[in-house]
Design a protein around this motif. Structure first.
Motif, PDB file in Angstrom:
ATOM      1  N   CYS A  73      -6.963  -6.163  42.966  1.00  0.00           N
ATOM      2  CA  CYS A  73      -7.847  -5.827  44.083  1.00  0.00           C
ATOM      3  C   CYS A  73      -9.079  -5.072  43.571  1.00  0.00           C
ATOM      4  O   CYS A  73      -8.972  -4.190  42.726  1.00  0.00           O
ATOM      5  CB  CYS A  73      -7.089  -4.961  45.095  1.00  0.00           C
ATOM      6  SG  CYS A  73      -8.047  -4.558  46.569  1.00  0.00           S
ATOM      7  N   SER A  74     -10.233  -5.415  44.108  1.00  0.00           N
ATOM      8  CA  SER A  74     -11.489  -4.734  43.756  1.00  0.00           C
ATOM      9  C   SER A  74     -11.606  -3.386  44.460  1.00  0.00           C
ATOM     10  O   SER A  74     -12.473  -2.589  44.129  1.00  0.00           O
ATOM     11  CB  SER A  74     -12.685  -5.600  44.160  1.00  0.00           C
ATOM     12  OG  SER A  74     -12.762  -5.677  45.589  1.00  0.00           O
ATOM     13  N   GLY A  75     -10.752  -3.173  45.455  1.00  0.00           N
ATOM     14  CA  GLY A  75     -10.859  -1.962  46.268  1.00  0.00           C
ATOM     15  C   GLY A  75     -11.582  -2.217  47.578  1.00  0.00           C
ATOM     16  O   GLY A  75     -11.608  -1.373  48.457  1.00  0.00           O
ATOM     17  N   ARG A  76     -12.173  -3.397  47.721  1.00  0.00           N
ATOM     18  CA  ARG A  76     -12.884  -3.738  48.952  1.00  0.00           C
ATOM     19  C   ARG A  76     -11.941  -4.519  49.867  1.00  0.00           C
ATOM     20  O   ARG A  76     -11.194  -5.377  49.423  1.00  0.00           O
ATOM     21  CB  ARG A  76     -14.126  -4.550  48.653  1.00  0.00           C
ATOM     22  CG  ARG A  76     -15.099  -3.766  47.767  1.00  0.00           C
ATOM     23  CD  ARG A  76     -16.544  -4.059  48.023  1.00  0.00           C
ATOM     24  NE  ARG A  76     -17.057  -3.615  49.290  1.00  0.00           N
ATOM     25  CZ  ARG A  76     -17.456  -2.372  49.580  1.00  0.00           C
ATOM     26  NH1 ARG A  76     -17.344  -1.427  48.698  1.00  0.00           N
ATOM     27  NH2 ARG A  76     -17.947  -2.084  50.758  1.00  0.00           N
ATOM     28  N   ALA A  77     -11.984  -4.189  51.162  1.00  0.00           N
ATOM     29  CA  ALA A  77     -11.154  -4.877  52.149  1.00  0.00           C
ATOM     30  C   ALA A  77     -11.938  -4.962  53.455  1.00  0.00           C
ATOM     31  O   ALA A  77     -12.806  -4.129  53.723  1.00  0.00           O
ATOM     32  CB  ALA A  77      -9.846  -4.123  52.355  1.00  0.00           C
ATOM     33  N   TYR A  78     -11.622  -5.953  54.254  1.00  0.00           N
ATOM     34  CA  TYR A  78     -12.323  -6.175  55.516  1.00  0.00           C
ATOM     35  C   TYR A  78     -11.524  -5.615  56.690  1.00  0.00           C
ATOM     36  O   TYR A  78     -10.346  -5.912  56.842  1.00  0.00           O
ATOM     37  CB  TYR A  78     -12.579  -7.670  55.732  1.00  0.00           C
ATOM     38  CG  TYR A  78     -13.650  -8.186  54.815  1.00  0.00           C
ATOM     39  CD1 TYR A  78     -14.988  -8.161  55.195  1.00  0.00           C
ATOM     40  CD2 TYR A  78     -13.337  -8.668  53.550  1.00  0.00           C
ATOM     41  CE1 TYR A  78     -15.978  -8.614  54.348  1.00  0.00           C
ATOM     42  CE2 TYR A  78     -14.319  -9.126  52.693  1.00  0.00           C
ATOM     43  CZ  TYR A  78     -15.645  -9.090  53.100  1.00  0.00           C
ATOM     44  OH  TYR A  78     -16.620  -9.532  52.256  1.00  0.00           O
ATOM     45  N   PHE A  79     -12.217  -4.804  57.500  1.00  0.00           N
ATOM     46  CA  PHE A  79     -11.639  -4.224  58.706  1.00  0.00           C
ATOM     47  C   PHE A  79     -12.719  -4.183  59.782  1.00  0.00           C
ATOM     48  O   PHE A  79     -13.919  -4.209  59.483  1.00  0.00           O
ATOM     49  CB  PHE A  79     -11.173  -2.781  58.458  1.00  0.00           C
ATOM     50  CG  PHE A  79      -9.995  -2.672  57.548  1.00  0.00           C
ATOM     51  CD1 PHE A  79      -8.701  -2.786  58.040  1.00  0.00           C
ATOM     52  CD2 PHE A  79     -10.177  -2.454  56.194  1.00  0.00           C
ATOM     53  CE1 PHE A  79      -7.615  -2.669  57.202  1.00  0.00           C
ATOM     54  CE2 PHE A  79      -9.089  -2.337  55.342  1.00  0.00           C
ATOM     55  CZ  PHE A  79      -7.810  -2.443  55.847  1.00  0.00           C
ATOM     56  N   HIS A  80     -12.311  -4.031  61.027  1.00  0.00           N
ATOM     57  CA  HIS A  80     -13.260  -3.806  62.109  1.00  0.00           C
ATOM     58  C   HIS A  80     -13.968  -2.480  61.830  1.00  0.00           C
ATOM     59  O   HIS A  80     -13.352  -1.507  61.399  1.00  0.00           O
ATOM     60  CB  HIS A  80     -12.535  -3.756  63.459  1.00  0.00           C
ATOM     61  CG  HIS A  80     -13.472  -3.860  64.618  1.00  0.00           C
ATOM     62  ND1 HIS A  80     -14.280  -2.825  65.005  1.00  0.00           N
ATOM     63  CD2 HIS A  80     -13.736  -4.895  65.449  1.00  0.00           C
ATOM     64  CE1 HIS A  80     -15.005  -3.198  66.044  1.00  0.00           C
ATOM     65  NE2 HIS A  80     -14.692  -4.467  66.335  1.00  0.00           N
ATOM     66  N   ILE A  81     -15.267  -2.447  62.079  1.00  0.00           N
ATOM     67  CA  ILE A  81     -16.051  -1.251  61.746  1.00  0.00           C
ATOM     68  C   ILE A  81     -15.577  -0.004  62.483  1.00  0.00           C
ATOM     69  O   ILE A  81     -15.751   1.103  61.989  1.00  0.00           O
ATOM     70  CB  ILE A  81     -17.566  -1.474  61.984  1.00  0.00           C
ATOM     71  CG1 ILE A  81     -17.836  -1.865  63.433  1.00  0.00           C
ATOM     72  CG2 ILE A  81     -18.115  -2.511  61.030  1.00  0.00           C
ATOM     73  CD1 ILE A  81     -19.309  -1.955  63.810  1.00  0.00           C
ATOM     74  N   LYS A  82     -14.931  -0.169  63.628  1.00  0.00           N
ATOM     75  CA  LYS A  82     -14.464   0.999  64.388  1.00  0.00           C
ATOM     76  C   LYS A  82     -13.325   1.740  63.699  1.00  0.00           C
ATOM     77  O   LYS A  82     -13.040   2.881  64.053  1.00  0.00           O
ATOM     78  CB  LYS A  82     -14.024   0.593  65.797  1.00  0.00           C
ATOM     79  CG  LYS A  82     -15.172   0.283  66.711  1.00  0.00           C
ATOM     80  CD  LYS A  82     -14.671   0.072  68.124  1.00  0.00           C
ATOM     81  CE  LYS A  82     -15.822  -0.128  69.079  1.00  0.00           C
ATOM     82  NZ  LYS A  82     -15.343  -0.240  70.469  1.00  0.00           N
ATOM     83  N   ILE A  83     -12.662   1.102  62.732  1.00  0.00           N
ATOM     84  CA  ILE A  83     -11.549   1.797  62.090  1.00  0.00           C
ATOM     85  C   ILE A  83     -11.789   2.112  60.614  1.00  0.00           C
ATOM     86  O   ILE A  83     -10.883   2.558  59.922  1.00  0.00           O
ATOM     87  CB  ILE A  83     -10.217   1.030  62.261  1.00  0.00           C
ATOM     88  CG1 ILE A  83     -10.227  -0.281  61.491  1.00  0.00           C
ATOM     89  CG2 ILE A  83      -9.889   0.835  63.719  1.00  0.00           C
ATOM     90  CD1 ILE A  83      -8.836  -0.850  61.278  1.00  0.00           C
ATOM     91  N   HIS A  84     -13.012   1.922  60.122  1.00  0.00           N
ATOM     92  CA  HIS A  84     -13.285   2.196  58.706  1.00  0.00           C
ATOM     93  C   HIS A  84     -12.880   3.614  58.304  1.00  0.00           C
ATOM     94  O   HIS A  84     -12.201   3.812  57.294  1.00  0.00           O
ATOM     95  CB  HIS A  84     -14.755   1.963  58.385  1.00  0.00           C
ATOM     96  CG  HIS A  84     -15.085   0.519  58.177  1.00  0.00           C
ATOM     97  ND1 HIS A  84     -16.261   0.111  57.614  1.00  0.00           N
ATOM     98  CD2 HIS A  84     -14.403  -0.620  58.459  1.00  0.00           C
ATOM     99  CE1 HIS A  84     -16.295  -1.204  57.549  1.00  0.00           C
ATOM    100  NE2 HIS A  84     -15.176  -1.672  58.074  1.00  0.00           N
ATOM    101  N   GLU A  85     -13.300   4.598  59.054  1.00  0.00           N
ATOM    102  CA  GLU A  85     -12.997   5.989  58.688  1.00  0.00           C
ATOM    103  C   GLU A  85     -11.501   6.270  58.766  1.00  0.00           C
ATOM    104  O   GLU A  85     -10.939   6.960  57.910  1.00  0.00           O
ATOM    105  CB  GLU A  85     -13.786   6.964  59.539  1.00  0.00           C
ATOM    106  CG  GLU A  85     -15.297   6.899  59.287  1.00  0.00           C
ATOM    107  CD  GLU A  85     -15.673   7.044  57.812  1.00  0.00           C
ATOM    108  OE1 GLU A  85     -15.160   7.968  57.154  1.00  0.00           O
ATOM    109  OE2 GLU A  85     -16.455   6.207  57.318  1.00  0.00           O
ATOM    110  N   GLN A  86     -10.832   5.737  59.776  1.00  0.00           N
ATOM    111  CA  GLN A  86      -9.389   5.956  59.916  1.00  0.00           C
ATOM    112  C   GLN A  86      -8.627   5.320  58.761  1.00  0.00           C
ATOM    113  O   GLN A  86      -7.677   5.917  58.244  1.00  0.00           O
ATOM    114  CB  GLN A  86      -8.871   5.397  61.252  1.00  0.00           C
ATOM    115  CG  GLN A  86      -9.318   6.179  62.448  1.00  0.00           C
ATOM    116  CD  GLN A  86     -10.658   5.715  62.998  1.00  0.00           C
ATOM    117  OE1 GLN A  86     -11.405   4.976  62.368  1.00  0.00           O
ATOM    118  NE2 GLN A  86     -10.976   6.161  64.203  1.00  0.00           N
ATOM    119  N   ILE A  87      -9.013   4.122  58.355  1.00  0.00           N
ATOM    120  CA  ILE A  87      -8.291   3.437  57.282  1.00  0.00           C
ATOM    121  C   ILE A  87      -8.510   4.153  55.961  1.00  0.00           C
ATOM    122  O   ILE A  87      -7.584   4.304  55.154  1.00  0.00           O
ATOM    123  CB  ILE A  87      -8.653   1.927  57.240  1.00  0.00           C
ATOM    124  CG1 ILE A  87      -7.490   1.112  56.701  1.00  0.00           C
ATOM    125  CG2 ILE A  87      -9.875   1.626  56.436  1.00  0.00           C
ATOM    126  CD1 ILE A  87      -6.358   0.944  57.630  1.00  0.00           C
TER     127      ILE A  87
END
Length: 116
Positions: A73-87
């Motif tokens: 894994c490069s460390g990059r992952a796709y998530f909805h922008i509303k949960i970036h900080e939580q993840i």
């Protein structure tokens, strides 16, 4: 505790007690989008405009180098922008508790499909 997100958007806070969200709640939280089914199972293609505005890559340093499909894994992952900080906070908490070695494989985060 450092690294843990302590504030949650009000609209997300309201659904914490529900295991599954109704279609109405999902639309209210994340917006409505259109999609096309691409097979007889559950895979879909979501409209490009909604994806570009809502699903974005976030760097999670704790995932860098973890085994994933086809390599590391490069460390990059796709998530909805509303949960970036939580993840990011959740993975920081895993690290702070000394549990990173328990993550042995990263299977991904965003895979558009119908609820099965």
């Amino acid at each position: 505790m450092p690294g843990i997100v302590k504030s949650v958007p009000a609209e997300v806070e309201k659904v914490k007690s529900s295991r599954y969200l109704s279609d109405e709640k999902v639309k209210k939280l994340f917006g409505e989008f259109h999609y096309t089914r691409i097979d007889n199972r559950s895979r879909i293609i979501i409209e490009k405009e909604w994806l570009a505005e809502n699903i974005q890559s976030v760097f999670i340093p704790q995932l860098k180098g973890k085994l994933t499909y086809g390599g590391r894994c490069s460390g990059r992952a796709y998530f909805h922008i509303k949960i970036h900080e939580q993840i990011k906070g959740a993975f920081a908490a895993v690290e702070e508790r000394g549990l990173l070695d328990d993550i042995v494989f990263w299977g991904g985060s965003f895979s558009p499909r119908l609820i099965r």
